[in-house]
Design an enzyme around this catalytic site. Sequence first.
Site, short mmCIF file in Angstrom:
data_model
loop_
_atom_site.label_atom_id
_atom_site.label_comp_id
_atom_site.label_asym_id
_atom_site.label_seq_id
_atom_site.Cartn_x
_atom_site.Cartn_y
_atom_site.Cartn_z
N SER A 119 28.80 40.37 127.01
CA SER A 119 28.17 38.89 126.40
C SER A 119 26.92 39.82 125.28
CB SER A 119 27.11 38.73 127.82
OG SER A 119 28.33 38.23 128.53
N HIS A 140 34.77 38.31 122.89
CA HIS A 140 34.63 37.62 123.41
C HIS A 140 33.98 36.85 124.08
CE1 HIS A 140 29.66 36.17 124.67
NE2 HIS A 140 29.73 36.32 125.39
N GLU A 152 34.02 35.68 120.06
CA GLU A 152 33.58 36.04 119.43
C GLU A 152 34.10 37.61 118.93
OE1 GLU A 152 28.98 35.83 118.61
OE2 GLU A 152 29.34 36.20 120.93
N ASN A 190 25.20 34.18 121.60
CA ASN A 190 23.69 34.80 123.20
C ASN A 190 22.48 35.48 122.33
OD1 ASN A 190 25.34 34.11 125.42
ND2 ASN A 190 26.54 36.20 125.59
C1 CAA Z 1 27.51 34.26 128.70
C2 CAA Z 1 28.21 34.48 127.50
O1 CAA Z 1 28.52 35.17 127.29
C3 CAA Z 1 28.74 33.20 126.58
C4 CAA Z 1 29.04 31.94 127.47
O2 CAA Z 1 29.85 31.63 128.04
S1 CAA Z 1 27.78 31.14 127.44
C5 CAA Z 1 28.48 29.70 128.21
C6 CAA Z 1 28.40 28.18 127.14
N1 CAA Z 1 29.74 27.03 127.97
C7 CAA Z 1 28.73 26.29 127.67
O3 CAA Z 1 27.82 25.70 127.06
C8 CAA Z 1 29.64 24.93 127.98
C9 CAA Z 1 28.54 23.84 128.47
N2 CAA Z 1 29.30 22.66 129.62
C10 CAA Z 1 29.84 22.00 128.86
O4 CAA Z 1 30.84 21.83 127.11
C11 CAA Z 1 30.25 20.99 129.67
O5 CAA Z 1 29.81 20.71 130.93
C12 CAA Z 1 32.28 21.35 130.03
C13 CAA Z 1 32.63 21.85 129.66
C14 CAA Z 1 31.60 22.69 130.52
C15 CAA Z 1 32.16 20.23 131.37
O6 CAA Z 1 32.57 19.53 130.41
P1 CAA Z 1 32.45 17.68 131.78
O7 CAA Z 1 33.01 16.59 130.56
O8 CAA Z 1 31.57 17.65 132.30
O9 CAA Z 1 33.86 18.50 132.90
P2 CAA Z 1 34.71 17.31 133.18
O10 CAA Z 1 34.87 15.99 133.20
O11 CAA Z 1 34.65 18.35 134.59
O12 CAA Z 1 35.77 18.45 132.93
C16 CAA Z 1 36.21 18.00 130.87
C17 CAA Z 1 37.79 18.76 131.67
O13 CAA Z 1 37.72 20.24 131.46
C18 CAA Z 1 38.90 20.19 132.28
N3 CAA Z 1 38.20 21.56 132.96
C19 CAA Z 1 36.94 21.75 133.26
N4 CAA Z 1 37.31 22.81 134.53
C20 CAA Z 1 38.44 23.54 133.74
C21 CAA Z 1 38.89 25.18 134.13
N5 CAA Z 1 38.20 26.16 134.29
N6 CAA Z 1 39.96 24.77 133.71
C22 CAA Z 1 40.80 24.39 133.00
N7 CAA Z 1 40.44 22.55 133.00
C23 CAA Z 1 38.95 22.20 133.56
C24 CAA Z 1 38.96 18.79 132.98
O14 CAA Z 1 40.11 18.85 133.75
C25 CAA Z 1 38.39 17.53 132.20
O15 CAA Z 1 39.83 17.22 131.57
P3 CAA Z 1 39.90 16.08 130.48
O16 CAA Z 1 38.95 16.40 129.51
O17 CAA Z 1 41.37 16.47 130.78
O18 CAA Z 1 39.30 14.63 131.47
N1 NDP Z 2 29.55 34.25 133.15
C1 NDP Z 2 29.97 33.73 132.12
O1 NDP Z 2 29.21 32.71 131.46
C2 NDP Z 2 30.00 34.53 130.66
C3 NDP Z 2 29.97 36.39 131.66
N2 NDP Z 2 31.14 37.02 130.05
C4 NDP Z 2 31.10 38.78 130.58
O2 NDP Z 2 32.63 38.43 131.15
C5 NDP Z 2 32.32 39.75 132.05
C6 NDP Z 2 32.86 39.17 133.67
O3 NDP Z 2 31.39 38.29 134.17
P1 NDP Z 2 31.54 36.60 135.15
O4 NDP Z 2 33.03 36.98 134.86
O5 NDP Z 2 30.58 35.95 134.69
O6 NDP Z 2 30.96 37.59 136.46
P2 NDP Z 2 31.16 37.77 138.12
O7 NDP Z 2 30.48 38.04 138.10
O8 NDP Z 2 32.33 36.49 138.64
O9 NDP Z 2 32.62 38.14 137.64
C7 NDP Z 2 33.06 39.72 137.67
C8 NDP Z 2 33.62 40.33 138.65
O10 NDP Z 2 34.37 42.25 138.09
C9 NDP Z 2 34.17 42.55 139.32
N3 NDP Z 2 34.04 43.70 139.08
C10 NDP Z 2 33.19 44.19 139.39
N4 NDP Z 2 32.94 45.89 139.54
C11 NDP Z 2 33.87 46.27 138.60
C12 NDP Z 2 34.98 47.56 138.68
N5 NDP Z 2 34.78 48.53 138.67
N6 NDP Z 2 36.63 47.36 138.78
C13 NDP Z 2 36.88 46.62 138.65
N7 NDP Z 2 36.08 44.33 139.17
C14 NDP Z 2 35.06 44.86 138.78
C15 NDP Z 2 33.43 41.82 140.02
O11 NDP Z 2 33.49 42.16 141.63
P3 NDP Z 2 32.30 42.33 143.14
O12 NDP Z 2 32.72 40.93 142.43
O13 NDP Z 2 33.14 42.29 144.11
O14 NDP Z 2 31.54 43.39 142.08
C16 NDP Z 2 33.82 40.52 140.13
O15 NDP Z 2 34.84 40.03 140.69
C17 NDP Z 2 30.66 39.99 131.93
O16 NDP Z 2 30.45 41.47 131.08
C18 NDP Z 2 29.96 39.37 130.96
O17 NDP Z 2 28.54 39.59 130.47
C19 NDP Z 2 31.11 36.64 128.94
C20 NDP Z 2 30.87 35.67 128.59
C21 NDP Z 2 30.40 34.25 129.58
#
Ligand code: CAA
Ligand code: NDP
Length: 291
Positions: A119, A140, A152, A190
Site C-alpha cells: 500500500s 496495487h 495502481e 493512499n
Molecule cells: C488500503 C489500500 O491500500 C487501498 C484500499 O483498498 S483503500 C479501500 C478502498 N475501498 C473502499 O474505499 C471501499 C468503500 N466501500 C464501498 O465501496 C462499499 O461499501 C462496498 C463496495 C465495499 C460494499 O458496498 P455495499 O453496497 O455496502 O455492499 P453489499 O451490498 O454488501 O455488496 C455489494 C455487492 O458486492 C458483492 N460483494 C461484497 N463483498 C464481496 C466480495 N468480497 N466478493 C465478491 N462480491 C462481494 C455483494 O454480493 C453485492 O453484489 P450485488 O451488487 O450484485 O448485490
Molecule cells: N487491507 C487493505 O485494504 C489493503 C491492503 N493492501 C496491502 O496488501 C497487503 C496485505 O494486506 P491485508 O491482506 O489487508 O493484510 P492481512 O493482515 O489481512 O493479511 C496478511 C497475510 O499475510 C500473512 N503473512 C504474514 N507474514 C507472511 C509470510 N512471511 N509469508 C506469507 N504470508 C505471510 C499473514 O499471516 P498471519 O496473519 O499469520 O501473520 C496474513 O494472512 C499489505 O501489503 C497491505 O498494505 C493493499 C490494498 C488494500
Amino acid sequence: MDISRIGVVGAGQMGNGIAHVMALAGYEVRLSDVSQDALDKAVDLIARNLDRQVSRGKVSDADRDAALARIVTTLDMADVGQTDLVIEAATEQESVKQKIFDSLAPHLLPNTILTSNTSSISITRLASRTDRPEKFLGFHFMNPVPLMQLVELIRGIATDQETYETCMGVVERLGKTAASAEDFPAFIVNRILVPMINEAVYTLYEGVGNVRSIDMAMKLGANHPMGPLELADFIGLDTCLAIMNVLHDGLADTKYRPCPLLTKYVEAGWLGRKTKRGFYDYRGEEPVPTR
Ligand SMILES: CC(=O)CC(=O)SCCNC(=O)CCNC(=O)[C@H](O)C(C)(C)COP(=O)(O)OP(=O)(O)OC[C@H]1O[C@@H](n2cnc3c(N)ncnc32)[C@H](O)[C@@H]1OP(=O)(O)O
Ligand SMILES: NC(=O)C1=CN([C@@H]2O[C@H](COP(=O)(O)OP(=O)(O)OC[C@H]3O[C@@H](n4cnc5c(N)ncnc54)[C@H](OP(=O)(O)O)[C@@H]3O)[C@@H](O)[C@H]2O)C=CC1
C-alpha cells in the site's frame, strides 16, 4: 510475455481477493501463507464470496467451480516461485516482504515477474534487493478486490517496459482499470485516502465528533460509501498506521503524523474487522462504536 501461472504470497483479505479474481479470469493460482490453517480459511472465504456472486447472477455455477479448481494452496516457496508472475500480498512490513522475496529467490524461473501489493512501501527499494529489479512492479489492488475497479501500477526506477505492459495485460484480462503511479510514498490512492482517515481519527481524538457522528457526517455529507472510521476498520488499523508511518518517514512532513489514538488502537491489538474490534466492536449482531 504470456502469463498463465500466478503465485500469491499472503492469504489475508487482499491475497484471497487477488486469488479469487485471478482464478475467475482463468489463471492458475498458487496461494501461499505461513500456515495451512490460514490457507484453508482463505479458500473457504473465496468459496463463500463466489457463492454470493453466483446467487446474485454475476457468476455461473460452472465458472465458480472452475475458478475454485484453479486455486491450489501451498506452504512451499518453490511452488510459488515456479510461476510466471508472483504477487506478494503479506503484512505491510518491509522486513516481512523482504524475507519473502529472499526466500523466493532460489526458486524463481528466469522470466518470473515479481510484484508487490504493498500500500505504501518503496517499489524501488523492494526491487533493489532482488536479482531482477527490471522485472519488479508495484501491483496495487483495492479492497474488496472482487468489487473495486482500480489497480495502481507502480514502476520502480529500474522496471522495464515489458514488465509494465505484461502486468497491464493482466489488469485488462481481469476487466479492471489501471492507474499508473510514480514510486513515491503511498502512491496515489493512499497518499490522499489514508491522511483523510488519519484526520478522522484526530477528529475523534480531539472530541470534535464521536465514531457515529464522524462516519455519518462523511457518508451523508460527502456521499462516501463508508465512513472513514468504518473504512479504517475495513482496511485494518495496522495497515493504516503502517501507511501513515511510511508517509511520515518518507516525506518528512509533520502533516503526516499518525494520530496517537490510531497508534493506541493498534497497540491494543484492536485492528478493526479482522480482529473483531477497532473503532467498532463487531463481536455482537451489529457493530457498536468503541468511542
Ligand atoms: C488500503 C489500500 O491500500 C487501498 C484500499 O483498498 S483503500 C479501500 C478502498 N475501498 C473502499 O474505499 C471501499 C468503500 N466501500 C464501498 O465501496 C462499499 O461499501 C462496498 C463496495 C465495499 C460494499 O458496498 P455495499 O453496497 O455496502 O455492499 P453489499 O451490498 O454488501 O455488496 C455489494 C455487492 O458486492 C458483492 N460483494 C461484497 N463483498 C464481496 C466480495 N468480497 N466478493 C465478491 N462480491 C462481494 C455483494 O454480493 C453485492 O453484489 P450485488 O451488487 O450484485 O448485490
Ligand atoms: N487491507 C487493505 O485494504 C489493503 C491492503 N493492501 C496491502 O496488501 C497487503 C496485505 O494486506 P491485508 O491482506 O489487508 O493484510 P492481512 O493482515 O489481512 O493479511 C496478511 C497475510 O499475510 C500473512 N503473512 C504474514 N507474514 C507472511 C509470510 N512471511 N509469508 C506469507 N504470508 C505471510 C499473514 O499471516 P498471519 O496473519 O499469520 O501473520 C496474513 O494472512 C499489505 O501489503 C497491505 O498494505 C493493499 C490494498 C488494500
